[in-house]
Design an enzyme around this catalytic site. Structure first.
Site, PDB file in Angstrom:
ATOM      1  N   LYS A 286      10.082  -8.311   2.810  1.00 32.09           N
ATOM      2  CA  LYS A 286      10.157  -7.329   3.893  1.00 32.09           C
ATOM      3  C   LYS A 286      10.849  -7.997   5.087  1.00 32.09           C
ATOM      4  CE  LYS A 286       7.257  -3.733   5.844  1.00 32.09           C
ATOM      5  NZ  LYS A 286       6.074  -2.915   5.668  1.00 32.09           N
ATOM      6  N   GLU A 382      -6.257   8.261   2.776  1.00 32.00           N
ATOM      7  CA  GLU A 382      -6.989   8.983   3.820  1.00 32.00           C
ATOM      8  C   GLU A 382      -8.126   9.818   3.243  1.00 32.00           C
ATOM      9  OE1 GLU A 382      -3.682   8.835   3.523  1.00 32.00           O
ATOM     10  OE2 GLU A 382      -3.023   7.836   5.362  1.00 32.00           O
ATOM     11  N   ARG A 410      -4.089  14.790   4.898  1.00 30.71           N
ATOM     12  CA  ARG A 410      -4.409  14.449   3.510  1.00 30.71           C
ATOM     13  C   ARG A 410      -5.921  14.548   3.239  1.00 30.71           C
ATOM     14  NH1 ARG A 410      -0.663  10.602   1.132  1.00 30.71           N
ATOM     15  NH2 ARG A 410       1.214  11.883   1.106  1.00 30.71           N
TER      16      ARG A 410
HETATM   17  C1  LIG Z   1      -0.066   9.317   4.204  1.00 37.18           C
HETATM   18  C2  LIG Z   1       0.449   8.210   5.058  1.00 37.18           C
HETATM   19  N1  LIG Z   1      -0.416   7.311   5.582  1.00 37.18           N
HETATM   20  C3  LIG Z   1       0.042   6.319   6.367  1.00 37.18           C
HETATM   21  C4  LIG Z   1       1.374   6.208   6.642  1.00 37.18           C
HETATM   22  C5  LIG Z   1       1.869   5.132   7.597  1.00 37.18           C
HETATM   23  N2  LIG Z   1       2.714   4.169   6.891  1.00 37.18           N
HETATM   24  C6  LIG Z   1       4.058   4.243   6.934  1.00 37.18           C
HETATM   25  S1  LIG Z   1       4.789   3.079   6.029  1.00 37.18           S
HETATM   26  C7  LIG Z   1       3.301   2.409   5.601  1.00 37.18           C
HETATM   27  C8  LIG Z   1       3.256   1.191   4.738  1.00 37.18           C
HETATM   28  C9  LIG Z   1       4.012   1.414   3.502  1.00 37.18           C
HETATM   29  O1  LIG Z   1       3.974   0.237   2.740  1.00 37.18           O
HETATM   30  P1  LIG Z   1       4.771   0.185   1.408  1.00 37.18           P
HETATM   31  O2  LIG Z   1       4.664   1.467   0.688  1.00 37.18           O
HETATM   32  O3  LIG Z   1       4.365  -1.035   0.671  1.00 37.18           O
HETATM   33  O4  LIG Z   1       6.296   0.065   1.885  1.00 37.18           O
HETATM   34  P2  LIG Z   1       6.968  -1.111   2.753  1.00 37.18           P
HETATM   35  O5  LIG Z   1       7.033  -0.629   4.154  1.00 37.18           O
HETATM   36  O6  LIG Z   1       6.149  -2.337   2.599  1.00 37.18           O
HETATM   37  O7  LIG Z   1       8.323  -1.251   2.155  1.00 37.18           O
HETATM   38  C10 LIG Z   1       2.244   3.119   6.146  1.00 37.18           C
HETATM   39  C11 LIG Z   1       0.828   2.795   5.969  1.00 37.18           C
HETATM   40  C12 LIG Z   1       2.240   7.175   6.089  1.00 37.18           C
HETATM   41  N3  LIG Z   1       3.550   7.161   6.332  1.00 37.18           N
HETATM   42  N4  LIG Z   1       1.757   8.147   5.311  1.00 37.18           N
END
Ligand SMILES: Cc1ncc(C[n+]2csc(CCOP(=O)(O)OP(=O)(O)O)c2C)c(N)n1
Length: 650
Positions: A286, A382, A410
């Site tokens: 990342k 959630e 959600r």
């Molecule tokens: C339903 C929901 N909950 C929380 C979020 C906030 N959020 C955005 S990106 C993220 C982390 C995503 O991690 P990952 O899928 O591993 O992707 P990365 O950013 O590490 O590439 C979160 C928790 C969201 N977008 N949607």
């Protein structure tokens, strides 16, 4: 002109040499870093997905083939390769391009996203639709890919999608983009399992999996030949423990280096040749390509990023000036919420806090600093967070779930069925209630209030300022049933800290009195009503201002008492108008038989696009001057015809 500037369509990258591709990857990263330096955005995730994006666009033929980006926050390279380079510096600004794929922007965008965990279900739906076409239809050859992060992989929705896919087995490429991070480090059993997969590279299992899979790769054409050649070598070195995905009926390839473009291309091609649902598990870094983001991807994940040092990508740039002493900023509602929670938790051991993958955003990491065993990060889950809170409450605890309003959507059934039906003392902190700004349509906190007003047993409150938020936290934790507290992303009013005091549930307050108009606000928008009342007073129009505090139960007695005899009642909320707070007031007045014109100040029907919160408030006419205009318009519209023609323009 850079190579990137010559790319208008992703097919243009099909014939590039590996040197050109390396140059292009560098240019993509530089463009993202320079842009996000000005606009903010999801830098680290997008930097990490550059090679995945290039590989997908090289082995696929978008838009005939479709690439689904789960969440959508890692798609900047995709945007830059699909004709949006010229406008990329408008990223997340009013009228500019959005931070997530948006179908209105490009035919290469499949789905308007923003929430995590939707990708696999979208992909499965599209795969089923494709395979329902007649066998002679060329559309049957469409390739479909979904790119999912490791944290989103663990979300309930993704699990449901994978479970179904393993059953129906429609061909679909799922790229598991595993950087070991959510926003914070990824949590959960799946995450631990993925770690083991990454570390073990279980060669002993290679043989049997290779034997099972290789015969299914058709031996036709050059790509197939290449894929097979790769597969023979690649399987040996990279098949890892496959149990989890294979057990539910999916073919698994991994773990691959997610920054090795050639290897990715071969793997994706091989996966498509299999004509099966395939998970290609790739390890990425990342923040890749920008040292500060690689070292601290958490800070460089999203919106409010630390300053970006451009000289780290281009030595001719000025380095960042030496750090100045940070200016004191007023506390946010989020900080105040957690501070009060921590204070109460010192003496009440039943208080436990739950976050769904957002410990920093919701401020609950601070709670965890004080009470490490009483903070539970359940990952992007959630629904589980809220139902688990119900379980904790059933067992005598006082659970507090802090979710962003938009993500709490959600958990709506958990709230209805598990918490409210069982009348459990769960405190639901709905952070980012109201407009959130640059993340746009998917993220505005505007739909939960109408959704919650109809729920039995639930009390719903929002404070006029951060001191009152403390009072409401104390009040909520003293209730025998569920309470939802709505507070915005904003900073508070910079009031002195004080300890919260219990308030009466369902009791509002009169902040100023005037005979002509009645203003009733829910939440911090009350501050804007006070400013509007000041401005009108200068015109000789006197307004009473009520801080409702509670949307449910509503202080009907106070409202009806003050509405009687007024020229106009104005309700104000930063939320969807339909079914919201204003409708509650209207119902109350009707029930009481009070016939007064009522004007609702709320968000216009429809989704609210991206832009700075202040710009959006102006656009929606819910900043103080917009509300003033709305009130003047409403008064003008009510004036008798003869008077109306003389009324000054608003
Ligand atoms: C339903 C929901 N909950 C929380 C979020 C906030 N959020 C955005 S990106 C993220 C982390 C995503 O991690 P990952 O899928 O591993 O992707 P990365 O950013 O590490 O590439 C979160 C928790 C969201 N977008 N949607």
């Amino acid at each position: 002109m850079t190579l990137l500037e010559t790319i208008r369509e992703p097919t243009q990258i099909h014939d590039l040499t590996s040197e050109q591709l390396e140059t292009l990857a560098g240019e993509l990263r530089e463009k993202m870093i320079r842009t996000v330096h000005k606009t903010g955005g999801h830098l680290a995730s997008s930097l990490g997905a550059v090679e995945i994006t290039l590989a997908l666009h090289r082995v696929m033929d978008s838009p005939r083939d479709r690439i689904v980006w789960d969440t959508g926050h890692q798609a900047y390279a995709h945007k830059l390769l699909t004709g949006r380079g010229d406008r990329f510096d408008t990223l997340r600004q009013v009228g500019g391009i959005g931070g997530f794929p948006r179908r209105s922007e490009s035919e290469h965008d499949v789905f308007d996203g923003g929430h995590a965990g939707t990708g696999v279900s979208i992909g499965v739906g599209m795969a089923i639709a494709r395979d329902m076409r007649p066998t002679t239809d060329p559309g049957r050859r469409q390739r479909l890919a979904v790119c999912v992060g490791d944290a989103a992989m663990g979300s309930g929705l993704t699990m449901e999608g994978l479970n179904h896919l393993g059953h129906v087995k429609h061909p679909l490429l799922i790229i598991l983009n595993d950087n070991e991070m959510s926003i914070s480090p990824s949590v959960g059993g799946l995450s631990t399992r993925l770690n083991k997969m990454r570390l073990s590279r279980a060669y002993q299992e290679t043989k049997s999996v290779t034997q099972r899979t290789l015969p299914r790769i058709p031996l036709v054409g050059r790509p197939a030949f290449q894929a097979l050649a790769w597969a023979k070598e690649g399987f040996k070195r990279s098949w890892a423990k496959v149990g989890f995905f294979e057990d539910i009926g999916l073919t698994y390839i991994g773990v691959l280096d997610g920054h090795d473009l050639a290897e990715l291309e071969l793997a994706f091609e091989a996966a498509f040749q299999l004509e099966a649902p395939v998970v290609v598990h790739v390890k990425t870094i990342k923040g890749r390509g920008y040292a500060p983001a690689e070292e601290d991807s958490m800070s460089f994940h999203g919106a409010s990023l630390p300053p970006i040092d451009l000289c780290l990508i281009d030595p001719t740039e000025e380095p960042l000036p030496a750090e100045e002493a940070p200016k004191r900023k007023p506390k946010t509602y989020t900080q105040t919420f957690v501070e009060e929670l921590v204070r109460l938790a010192e003496t009440d051991e039943r208080i436990t806090a739950i976050t769904a993958g957002m410990p920093t955003g919701t401020g609950l990491s601070r709670f965890g600093d004080h009470f490490p065993t009483r903070l539970h990060d359940v990952g992007i889950a959630e629904q589980h967070a809220v139902t688990m809170a119900a379980g904790l409450a059933l067992a005598g605890m006082r659970p507090v779930v802090a979710l962003y309003s938009t993500f709490s959507q959600r958990a709506y059934d958990g709230l209805v069925h598990d918490v409210c039906q069982n009348e459990l003392p769960v405190l639901l902190g709905l952070d980012r209630s109201g407009l959130v700004g640059e993340d746009g349509t998917s993220h505005q906190g505007m739909f939960m209030l109408p959704g919650m007003r109809s729920l039995p047993n639930l009390a719903v409150a929002s404070p006029k300022d951060e001191q009152e938020l403390r009072d409401l936290v104390v009040t909520a934790l003293g209730q025998p049933g569920p309470v939802a507290l709505l507070y915005p992303r904003d900073a508070g009013e910079d009031l002195p800290d004080r300890i919260g005091e219990p308030l009466e549930v369902g009791r509002g307050e009169v902040l100023r009195e005037g005979d002509d108009l009645l203003f009733i606000g829910f939440g911090p928008i009350v501050q804007r009503l006070l400013a509007v009342a000041d401005a009108l007073a200068a015109d000789g129009i006197a307004a009473t201002v009520i801080n409702a505090r509670w949307a449910k139960p509503l202080d009907e007695a106070l409202i009806t008492e003050h509405a009687a005899g007024k020229r106009l009642v104005v309700t104000a909320e930063e939320s969807a108008a339909m079914g919201g707070f204003g409708d509650g007031v209207l119902d109350a007045l009707n029930r009481a038989g009070i016939r007064v014109p009522l004007h609702k100040v709320a968000l216009a029907e429809g989704f609210v696009h991206h832009g700075a919160v202040d710009d959006l408030r102006r656009q929606q006419r819910i900043d103080a001057s917009g509300i003033l205009e709305q009130v003047r318009d409403a008064l003008g519209a009510m004036a008798p015809k003869s008077a109306r023609s003389k009324a000054p323009a608003a």
